[in-house]
Design a protein around this motif. Structure first.
Motif, PDB file in Angstrom:
ATOM      1  N   ILE A   1       0.812  -1.212   0.000  1.00 50.83           N
ATOM      2  CA  ILE A   1       0.000   0.000   0.000  1.00 50.83           C
ATOM      3  C   ILE A   1       0.852   1.271   0.000  1.00 50.83           C
ATOM      4  O   ILE A   1       0.473   2.283  -0.586  1.00 50.83           O
ATOM      5  CB  ILE A   1      -0.956  -0.005   1.210  1.00 50.83           C
ATOM      6  CG1 ILE A   1      -1.992  -1.127   1.055  1.00 50.83           C
ATOM      7  CG2 ILE A   1      -1.662   1.327   1.372  1.00 50.83           C
ATOM      8  CD1 ILE A   1      -2.907  -0.968  -0.133  1.00 50.83           C
ATOM      9  N   ILE A   2       2.019   1.227   0.651  1.00 55.19           N
ATOM     10  CA  ILE A   2       2.809   2.464   0.799  1.00 55.19           C
ATOM     11  C   ILE A   2       3.302   3.012  -0.539  1.00 55.19           C
ATOM     12  O   ILE A   2       3.677   4.180  -0.620  1.00 55.19           O
ATOM     13  CB  ILE A   2       4.022   2.242   1.736  1.00 55.19           C
ATOM     14  CG1 ILE A   2       4.915   1.114   1.205  1.00 55.19           C
ATOM     15  CG2 ILE A   2       3.584   1.978   3.156  1.00 55.19           C
ATOM     16  CD1 ILE A   2       6.192   0.921   2.005  1.00 55.19           C
ATOM     17  N   PHE A   3       3.274   2.198  -1.578  1.00 61.01           N
ATOM     18  CA  PHE A   3       3.706   2.694  -2.882  1.00 61.01           C
ATOM     19  C   PHE A   3       2.680   3.657  -3.486  1.00 61.01           C
ATOM     20  O   PHE A   3       2.993   4.391  -4.429  1.00 61.01           O
ATOM     21  CB  PHE A   3       3.936   1.523  -3.847  1.00 61.01           C
ATOM     22  CG  PHE A   3       5.175   0.734  -3.539  1.00 61.01           C
ATOM     23  CD1 PHE A   3       6.440   1.263  -3.787  1.00 61.01           C
ATOM     24  CD2 PHE A   3       5.089  -0.535  -2.997  1.00 61.01           C
ATOM     25  CE1 PHE A   3       7.587   0.540  -3.505  1.00 61.01           C
ATOM     26  CE2 PHE A   3       6.231  -1.267  -2.707  1.00 61.01           C
ATOM     27  CZ  PHE A   3       7.481  -0.730  -2.950  1.00 61.01           C
ATOM     28  N   THR A   4       1.454   3.656  -2.945  1.00 57.66           N
ATOM     29  CA  THR A   4       0.400   4.490  -3.521  1.00 57.66           C
ATOM     30  C   THR A   4       0.739   5.969  -3.420  1.00 57.66           C
ATOM     31  O   THR A   4       0.645   6.720  -4.406  1.00 57.66           O
ATOM     32  CB  THR A   4      -0.940   4.218  -2.805  1.00 57.66           C
ATOM     33  OG1 THR A   4      -1.241   2.823  -2.865  1.00 57.66           O
ATOM     34  CG2 THR A   4      -2.062   5.002  -3.455  1.00 57.66           C
ATOM     35  N   SER A   5       1.140   6.423  -2.234  1.00 54.55           N
ATOM     36  CA  SER A   5       1.390   7.855  -2.019  1.00 54.55           C
ATOM     37  C   SER A   5       2.561   8.383  -2.866  1.00 54.55           C
ATOM     38  O   SER A   5       2.407   9.395  -3.572  1.00 54.55           O
ATOM     39  CB  SER A   5       1.643   8.131  -0.538  1.00 54.55           C
ATOM     40  OG  SER A   5       1.874   9.488  -0.302  1.00 54.55           O
ATOM     41  N   PRO A   6       3.741   7.761  -2.833  1.00 56.13           N
ATOM     42  CA  PRO A   6       4.835   8.281  -3.683  1.00 56.13           C
ATOM     43  C   PRO A   6       4.505   8.232  -5.167  1.00 56.13           C
ATOM     44  O   PRO A   6       4.911   9.121  -5.935  1.00 56.13           O
ATOM     45  CB  PRO A   6       6.022   7.376  -3.348  1.00 56.13           C
ATOM     46  CG  PRO A   6       5.453   6.190  -2.660  1.00 56.13           C
ATOM     47  CD  PRO A   6       4.203   6.632  -1.999  1.00 56.13           C
ATOM     48  N   LEU A   7       3.771   7.209  -5.589  1.00 57.33           N
ATOM     49  CA  LEU A   7       3.381   7.121  -6.994  1.00 57.33           C
ATOM     50  C   LEU A   7       2.523   8.321  -7.386  1.00 57.33           C
ATOM     51  O   LEU A   7       2.726   8.948  -8.431  1.00 57.33           O
ATOM     52  CB  LEU A   7       2.634   5.810  -7.242  1.00 57.33           C
ATOM     53  CG  LEU A   7       2.090   5.597  -8.659  1.00 57.33           C
ATOM     54  CD1 LEU A   7       3.241   5.501  -9.650  1.00 57.33           C
ATOM     55  CD2 LEU A   7       1.226   4.350  -8.714  1.00 57.33           C
TER      56      LEU A   7
ATOM     57  N   MET B   1      -6.972  11.700  -3.334  1.00 54.92           N
ATOM     58  CA  MET B   1      -8.092  11.256  -2.508  1.00 54.92           C
ATOM     59  C   MET B   1      -8.576   9.879  -2.958  1.00 54.92           C
ATOM     60  O   MET B   1      -8.878   9.006  -2.137  1.00 54.92           O
ATOM     61  CB  MET B   1      -9.246  12.257  -2.606  1.00 54.92           C
ATOM     62  CG  MET B   1      -8.992  13.602  -1.975  1.00 54.92           C
ATOM     63  SD  MET B   1     -10.430  14.686  -2.173  1.00 54.92           S
ATOM     64  CE  MET B   1      -9.685  16.270  -1.780  1.00 54.92           C
ATOM     65  N   ILE B   2      -8.667   9.711  -4.260  1.00 59.51           N
ATOM     66  CA  ILE B   2      -9.111   8.411  -4.776  1.00 59.51           C
ATOM     67  C   ILE B   2      -8.136   7.318  -4.354  1.00 59.51           C
ATOM     68  O   ILE B   2      -8.536   6.202  -4.004  1.00 59.51           O
ATOM     69  CB  ILE B   2      -9.256   8.470  -6.305  1.00 59.51           C
ATOM     70  CG1 ILE B   2     -10.440   9.376  -6.671  1.00 59.51           C
ATOM     71  CG2 ILE B   2      -9.435   7.072  -6.893  1.00 59.51           C
ATOM     72  CD1 ILE B   2     -10.568   9.649  -8.154  1.00 59.51           C
ATOM     73  N   ALA B   3      -6.848   7.629  -4.380  1.00 61.15           N
ATOM     74  CA  ALA B   3      -5.849   6.651  -3.935  1.00 61.15           C
ATOM     75  C   ALA B   3      -6.023   6.341  -2.452  1.00 61.15           C
ATOM     76  O   ALA B   3      -5.907   5.184  -2.023  1.00 61.15           O
ATOM     77  CB  ALA B   3      -4.448   7.185  -4.195  1.00 61.15           C
ATOM     78  N   MET B   4      -6.306   7.384  -1.647  1.00 64.88           N
ATOM     79  CA  MET B   4      -6.534   7.170  -0.220  1.00 64.88           C
ATOM     80  C   MET B   4      -7.785   6.321   0.004  1.00 64.88           C
ATOM     81  O   MET B   4      -7.802   5.422   0.840  1.00 64.88           O
ATOM     82  CB  MET B   4      -6.675   8.523   0.484  1.00 64.88           C
ATOM     83  CG  MET B   4      -6.851   8.438   1.988  1.00 64.88           C
ATOM     84  SD  MET B   4      -6.838  10.062   2.769  1.00 64.88           S
ATOM     85  CE  MET B   4      -8.284  10.813   2.026  1.00 64.88           C
ATOM     86  N   ILE B   5      -8.835   6.634  -0.759  1.00 63.87           N
ATOM     87  CA  ILE B   5     -10.061   5.817  -0.688  1.00 63.87           C
ATOM     88  C   ILE B   5      -9.743   4.378  -1.062  1.00 63.87           C
ATOM     89  O   ILE B   5     -10.216   3.423  -0.435  1.00 63.87           O
ATOM     90  CB  ILE B   5     -11.130   6.387  -1.641  1.00 63.87           C
ATOM     91  CG1 ILE B   5     -11.581   7.758  -1.171  1.00 63.87           C
ATOM     92  CG2 ILE B   5     -12.335   5.454  -1.737  1.00 63.87           C
ATOM     93  CD1 ILE B   5     -12.406   8.509  -2.190  1.00 63.87           C
TER      94      ILE B   5
END
Length: 578
Positions: free
Chosen positions: A240-246, A292-296
């Motif tokens: 999951i942590i790859f979502t934010s840097p991406l 936001m969509i990535a966080m969702i």
């Protein structure tokens, strides 16, 4: 939609209203946020460019008004979403707990207590957070994404095309992360079940732990389980942590590309400064919407595992329920008949724990059951109130098959005092009134006198108002047993089952209880499971069980003459007594 309806079944109208109002207010907030950059562009390109102070002031006041309205809508949306989410969680917990109340013992055995605790707490909390996010962020992000994209496209199509290069890359990346993360989060929640199981077991048996000086062992065991949870969390979060840097790489890359291209357009006169500033604002809104969509997405991956575990409980069909078409009836008397009864916990005939049990117990009789450990004595009596259903044969109460009686009617006619005495937090009076919530004080005392409990209750400073700790921890084993017997007597049942419920009292107290039961409930059928023959020797009939079969039955004297096992047990107990 089917899943949503299942999770929101029974949700109150006011919480449904909040669920609708939250996204409506959020749309109002987004509308103002996407309007503000347009107003700002006009101030720069028209008002400032022409040195028109009145235009700047008038348009600026409109922008301030839009900002204030946006703030108001955001506050209302947050409040409505919080109210809707808490109501949803309360309703979901209520539905889950109600479902569990309908479960048979076999259903509870399937899930386990610790797992049910995790589902009612951690999983519901995860789902509540996701629900609140869905009715706010899941509305805000797409609406803002669409609105900002349209306005950016209208300002400059060439620059807007940069954004469309990003979407396919993000979509593929998020799909890959979802596929990898979901099974890991599901495994993590299973580790939570194990952790809760260890905690529950340790806290329940804390006296045993201390008496055997096993604190170090339990600490080590807990640390290992907690470390397994940590490892499972890390394994799930690593994906999951790859979502934010991406998302940040994509966002900054887009901004750099737009500044480079937009700056060139301003130099060549094909774009105005205000337009570029508003365009950057829209692109920022677009990319923030994607964030936001990535966080969702991250939240829903975690929640998907929790929802699937909740739905497992909601979809579980109780193994024991009223037969379709059964009508209200009544148990006429306390007679019990077992007709060729066999039972297996697996529901198959491969490994029966009871085999070919046939016995008739007349109403008002006292029946004793004797047998070694593992001879299925408790299982036999649990078939009477349908705590389990027979695998083969029939059990009749009052001449009626128990499966043809409504469960509430059947179980209200049977009172059981189980091997494990369960008392609840509250006063002694509150615990006793589980048997009859409308019982008078005199009826309470009469039942306690019959159970030989009135004496020790009166010795407490607060008497019947004495507050019990959880599980009755401030009572001895014998005192708890006698309170449980008194509670069962208040029910005034047609059948009373005592499952080794006097094992913690001395023989003299046991004898007084047996005499009191005979005198106070002459019409009630009494089934007494005991290890001590003295507890059942005066019974009208005694059953001897071995390996799930009745090997002998009769009175005390008859069994002494005819049953070798019974005679050996009696003689060994007599010698031990001497």
């Amino acid at each position: 939609m089917k899943l949503f309806k299942k999770l929101t079944a029974g949700l109150e109208a006011r919480f449904k209203m909040f669920t609708v109002l939250a996204p409506v207010a959020m749309i109002g907030e987004v509308a103002m946020e996407v309007l503000i950059p347009l107003i700002m562009a006009k101030i720069i390109d028209v008002g400032i460019a022409s040195y028109d102070i009145s235009y700047v002031t008038h348009t600026g006041l409109i922008m301030v008004g839009a900002a204030c309205f946006s703030l108001l809508c955001g506050v209302l949306s947050g409040r409505f979403a919080a109210l809707a989410a808490t109501g949803f969680a309360r309703n979901l917990r209520r539905n889950l707990f109600g479902k569990v109340q309908d479960f048979a013992f076999s259903n509870m055995d399937k899930f386990g207590t610790a797992s049910m605790v995790t589902r009612l707490t951690t999983d519901v909390t995860n789902t509540q957070n996701a629900y609140q996010m869905v009715i706010r962020i899941c509305v805000r992000a797409p609406v803002m994404l669409l609105s900002a994209t349209v306005l950016a496209w209208l300002i400059n199509r060439e620059l807007a095309s940069v954004f469309f290069l990003v979407v396919p890359v993000l979509g593929c990346a998020l799909a890959f992360i979802s596929a990898k993360a979901f099974p890991r989060f599901r495994e993590m929640l299973k580790k939570y079940d194990s952790l809760n199981s260890d905690v529950q077991e340790n806290l329940t048996g804390i006296r045993v732990v201390k008496s055997f000086v096993r604190e170090s062992y339990e600490n080590e065991k807990f640390c290992k389980t907690a470390d397994m949870v940590r490892t499972a969390q890390i394994k799930a979060e690593k994906i999951i942590i790859f979502t934010s840097p991406l998302m940040q790489i994509m966002m900054y890359a887009c901004i750099i590309a737009i500044l480079w291209s937009g700056g060139g357009m301003i130099i060549h006169g094909t774009m105005q400064t205000g337009e570029l500033i508003s365009f950057i604002t829209y692109i920022t809104q677009i990319l923030m919407s994607l964030m936001m969509i990535a966080m969702i997405f991250v939240m829903l991956v975690l929640t998907r595992a929790s929802i699937s575990r909740i739905v497992e409980v909601l979809d579980e069909t109780p193994d024991i329920s009223d037969k379709p078409g059964v009508v209200s009836g009544a148990v006429l008397d306390g007679s019990v008949d077992f007709d060729q009864v066999s039972f297996s916990y697996t529901g198959t005939y491969d490994n029966p724990v009871l085999s070919n049990i046939s016995i008739h117990i007349p109403a008002g009789a006292t029946v004793g059951i004797i047998g070694g450990t593992g001879s299925s004595k408790s299982t036999l009596v649990q078939l009477i109130p349908r705590l389990y259903d027979v695998t083969a044969g029939t059990v009749k109460v009052g001449g009626i098959d128990v499966r043809d009686l409504p469960l509430d009617v059947l179980r209200n006619s049977v009172a059981m005092v189980l091997q494990k005495n369960v008392l609840f937090s509250g006063t002694i009076t509150e615990n006793l009134r589980w048997g009859d919530e409308n019982a008078s004080d005199e009826e309470l005392r009469a039942a306690c006198r019959a159970a030989d409990a009135d004496g020790f209750i009166q010795s407490f400073p607060d008497g019947y108002n004495t507050v019990l700790g959880q599980g009755g921890v401030n009572l001895s084993g014998g005192q708890k047993q006698r309170l449980c017997i008194a509670r069962a007597l208040l029910k005034k049942p047609k059948i009373l089952i005592l499952d080794d419920s006097t094992s913690a009292v001395d023989t003299a107290t046991d004898a007084r209880i047996q005499v009191a039961l005979k005198n106070s409930l002459p019409q009630t059928t009494k089934i007494v499971i005991a290890q001590r023959i003295t507890s059942v020797k005066d019974a009208d009939m005694i059953l001897v069980l071995d390996d799930g079969k009745i090997i002998a039955s009769g009175t005390h004297e008859q069994l002494l003459d005819s049953c070798v096992i019974y005679r050996e047990v009696f003689e060994s107990q007599q010698k031990g007594s001497e």
